[in-house]
Motif scaffolding. Structure first.
Motif, short mmCIF file in Angstrom:
data_model
loop_
_atom_site.label_atom_id
_atom_site.label_comp_id
_atom_site.label_asym_id
_atom_site.label_seq_id
_atom_site.Cartn_x
_atom_site.Cartn_y
_atom_site.Cartn_z
N ASN A 197 31.19 46.16 49.69
CA ASN A 197 32.31 45.97 48.77
C ASN A 197 32.82 44.54 48.93
OD1 ASN A 197 34.18 46.60 46.82
ND2 ASN A 197 35.11 48.30 47.95
N ALA A 198 33.41 44.02 47.89
CA ALA A 198 34.07 42.72 47.92
C ALA A 198 35.42 42.91 47.25
CB ALA A 198 33.25 41.66 47.20
N VAL A 199 36.49 42.80 48.01
CA VAL A 199 37.81 43.16 47.49
C VAL A 199 38.74 41.96 47.48
CG1 VAL A 199 37.55 45.53 48.32
CG2 VAL A 199 38.79 43.86 49.72
N THR A 200 39.75 42.06 46.61
CA THR A 200 40.85 41.10 46.58
C THR A 200 42.14 41.90 46.72
OG1 THR A 200 39.67 39.55 45.14
CG2 THR A 200 42.07 39.40 45.19
N ILE A 201 42.99 41.49 47.66
CA ILE A 201 44.26 42.16 47.89
C ILE A 201 45.34 41.44 47.09
CG2 ILE A 201 45.84 43.09 49.62
CD1 ILE A 201 42.88 43.91 49.94
N ILE A 202 45.95 42.16 46.15
CA ILE A 202 47.00 41.60 45.30
C ILE A 202 48.35 42.08 45.84
CG2 ILE A 202 47.90 41.39 42.96
CD1 ILE A 202 45.05 40.37 43.16
N THR A 203 49.22 41.12 46.21
CA THR A 203 50.57 41.44 46.69
C THR A 203 51.56 40.57 45.94
OG1 THR A 203 50.66 39.77 48.46
CG2 THR A 203 49.57 41.88 48.98
N VAL A 221 44.32 46.88 45.74
CA VAL A 221 43.02 46.48 46.28
C VAL A 221 42.04 46.49 45.11
CG1 VAL A 221 41.20 46.98 47.95
CG2 VAL A 221 43.59 47.53 48.50
N ALA A 222 41.64 45.30 44.68
CA ALA A 222 40.84 45.18 43.47
C ALA A 222 39.40 44.83 43.80
CB ALA A 222 41.43 44.10 42.55
N ASN A 223 38.48 45.35 42.99
CA ASN A 223 37.10 44.93 43.13
C ASN A 223 36.39 44.93 41.79
OD1 ASN A 223 36.84 47.68 42.76
ND2 ASN A 223 35.68 48.07 44.62
N ASP A 224 35.29 44.21 41.75
CA ASP A 224 34.47 44.09 40.55
C ASP A 224 33.35 45.12 40.63
OD1 ASP A 224 32.76 43.43 38.48
OD2 ASP A 224 32.74 41.28 38.90
N VAL A 225 33.39 46.13 39.77
CA VAL A 225 32.39 47.19 39.83
C VAL A 225 31.42 47.12 38.64
CG1 VAL A 225 33.87 48.73 41.14
CG2 VAL A 225 33.94 48.82 38.64
N GLY A 236 47.57 50.75 45.87
CA GLY A 236 46.69 51.25 44.82
C GLY A 236 45.36 50.52 44.83
N PHE A 237 44.40 51.07 44.13
CA PHE A 237 43.08 50.44 43.98
C PHE A 237 42.83 50.18 42.50
CE2 PHE A 237 42.69 51.47 48.27
CZ PHE A 237 41.47 51.05 48.79
N ALA A 238 42.09 49.12 42.22
CA ALA A 238 41.74 48.79 40.83
C ALA A 238 40.26 48.43 40.77
CB ALA A 238 42.59 47.63 40.33
N ALA A 239 39.49 49.28 40.12
CA ALA A 239 38.07 48.99 39.89
C ALA A 239 37.95 48.36 38.50
CB ALA A 239 37.25 50.28 39.97
N GLU A 240 37.57 47.09 38.46
CA GLU A 240 37.53 46.35 37.19
C GLU A 240 36.11 45.85 36.93
OE1 GLU A 240 40.05 46.30 35.29
OE2 GLU A 240 41.74 46.76 36.62
N THR A 241 35.85 45.52 35.68
CA THR A 241 34.54 44.97 35.32
C THR A 241 34.61 43.54 34.80
OG1 THR A 241 34.72 45.95 33.12
CG2 THR A 241 33.56 47.24 34.80
N ILE A 263 41.17 39.67 38.85
CA ILE A 263 42.46 39.34 39.46
C ILE A 263 43.60 39.48 38.43
CG2 ILE A 263 43.82 37.46 40.46
CD1 ILE A 263 41.29 36.56 41.91
N ARG A 264 43.37 39.04 37.20
CA ARG A 264 44.43 39.15 36.18
C ARG A 264 44.76 40.61 35.90
NH1 ARG A 264 44.82 39.84 30.69
NH2 ARG A 264 42.57 39.69 30.35
N HIS A 265 43.72 41.42 35.70
CA HIS A 265 43.97 42.83 35.40
C HIS A 265 44.63 43.55 36.57
CE1 HIS A 265 40.67 42.77 32.09
NE2 HIS A 265 41.89 42.65 31.55
N ALA A 266 44.20 43.23 37.79
CA ALA A 266 44.79 43.89 38.96
C ALA A 266 46.23 43.45 39.18
CB ALA A 266 43.95 43.58 40.20
N THR A 267 46.52 42.18 38.92
CA THR A 267 47.89 41.69 39.06
C THR A 267 48.81 42.38 38.05
OG1 THR A 267 47.08 39.54 39.85
CG2 THR A 267 49.34 39.63 39.03
N GLU A 268 48.32 42.52 36.82
CA GLU A 268 49.11 43.22 35.80
C GLU A 268 49.30 44.69 36.17
OE1 GLU A 268 46.84 42.51 32.30
OE2 GLU A 268 47.57 40.45 32.03
#
Length: 412
Positions: free
Chosen positions: A363-369, A347-351, A322-327, A331-336
């Motif tokens: 893009n600058a992404v963080t992979i949460i597993t 795959v999370a990023n700050d938009v 999944g992808f998570a576009a956060e503001t 990392i906390r929101h994507a992990t949840e």
């Protein structure tokens, strides 16, 4: 990947032609042979002598060379290469390709070839966004022409926006992917991309601010590594990648139905920005503005496609991303979100507006597993896509037996 391969490089007439000198150098260093072709306009930007010196081969320039045409040299040239690369692909060259013109050596080669073609577009931003170029891009994508770039950035004309030719290193990566057997050969991947549009009335809708650029880049990278890709896309502002099965939808419910219909698959990748809500009663006619009144809209939640596929029993893909576009607090929101949805990766990023990522070229992404968070440096969306595709390939491993994708021969 490139050792022993032959690339027919067609150099178009644009200021970005100077980058082809570095491209030739990199291809030769990787073990590829380069046969150069130059348009007359290209000679205004780089000299045939420079190109020939770096390529170590004669530059082909004339369609009517009698000593070669006695043996139909232009036909032979077009068919001995493993890949035809057009860089820079100018608006004029793309128009000729799309409309089937063949009035010089370059366009005749492109018409005569049965080899795969990769273009690296480069032009002024207004030319790139012109309706004629948009039509030609769609035609070429439908014809199976591969593409890399263009990137956003400053241009020689002083304007800024999409239209800069991809950097030589990016083009070499794209060439390598096109020529590879592919670690994802035999794998079937379903992915979503773009926004969804949820109608309010015939002229208004709810949507997210997604261009579909990252999803398109990822679809192209997965196909380049050999996967059979079912690309379910909302109304994105960029054309879908070549070499994939495109399923066009508009709403979240249509997207859900298309995804479920495309299963089974080895992996499912949900890059789309799906609208979370829709209005419960879409108006059949345009809602009129009343004096001193505002319409009251009732909302309902849209289907959660990522959660539904993640929690499938039998038939669940082996890898669900999944992808998570956060503001904020990304990392906390994507992990949840990963825990809540039940997927394997997020795959999370700050938009947030300050990043310039939403609608931009990087893009600058963080992979949460389940193992934690892996943050990557900021890079172009094509580079992010290729890195993600390679990680997916490593996770899935080689296809064993004849799975759902192994029944169809791979083509880009």
């Amino acid at each position: 990947m490139l050792a022993g391969k032959r690339v027919l490089l067609i150099i178009g007439g644009g200021i970005a032609a100077y980058k082809t000198l570095d491209l030739i150098r990199r291809l030769r260093a990787a073990g590829a042979a380069v046969t150069p072709v130059m348009t007359r306009a290209a000679e205004e930007f780089v000299t045939p002598l420079s190109v020939a010196a770096l390529a170590g081969e004669e530059v082909h320039r004339d369609l009517f060379d009698l000593t070669k045409e006695a043996q139909m040299g232009h036909i032979q040239l077009s068919r001995v290469a493993d890949l035809v690369v057009v860089a820079p692909a100018t608006a004029d060259l793309m128009a000729k390709m799309a409309q089937g013109h063949a009035d010089d050596l370059a366009s005749t080669l492109l018409m005569a070839t049965d080899t795969r073609v990769l273009i690296a577009p480069a032009m002024n931003v207004r030319m790139w966004q012109h309706p004629a170029t948009v039509r030609n891009r769609d035609i070429l994508a439908g014809d199976g022409i591969l593409s890399v770039g263009p990137n956003d950035g400053d241009m020689a004309c002083g304007e800024h926006g999409p239209g800069r030719m991809a950097e030589p290193a990016e083009i070499v990566d794209a060439i390598g992917a096109a020529l590879a057997d592919g670690p994802l050969k035999g794998r079937r991947i379903v992915m979503t991309s773009g926004p969804t549009h949820e109608p309010i009335d015939p002229v208004r809708y709810i949507a997210n601010r997604s261009s579909g650029a990252q999803g398109t880049a990822l679809g192209r990278a997965l196909a380049g590594l050999g996967a059979e890709v079912v690309f379910v896309t909302g109304p994105a502002s960029v054309p879908p990648p070549a070499g994939v099965e495109v399923v066009r939808v508009e709403t979240a419910r249509q997207m859900r139905d298309a995804v479920l219909a495309a299963l089974p698959a080895d992996a499912a990748v949900f890059a789309a920005a799906v609208a979370d809500w829709r209005v419960t009663s879409e108006s059949a006619s345009k809602i009129k503005k009343g004096v001193g009144e505002s319409p009251t809209l009732q909302f309902a939640e849209n289907p959660d496609i990522l959660a539904e596929v993640s929690k499938l029993g039998q038939g669940r893909p082996g890898l669900v991303v999944g992808f998570a576009a956060e503001t904020d607090d990304v990392i906390r929101h994507a992990t949840e979100k990963r825990a809540r949805k039940g997927c394997d990766w997020i795959v999370a990023n700050d938009v947030s507006p300050a990043t310039g990522i939403m609608g931009g070229a990087e893009n600058a992404v963080t992979i949460i597993t389940e193992d934690g968070a892996d943050s990557w440096e900021r890079m172009g969306k094509d580079a992010v896509a290729m890195a993600l595709a390679r990680r997916i390939a490593e996770t899935l491993g080689p296809a064993s037996g004849r799975g759902p994708a192994a029944e169809a021969a791979w083509s880009l």
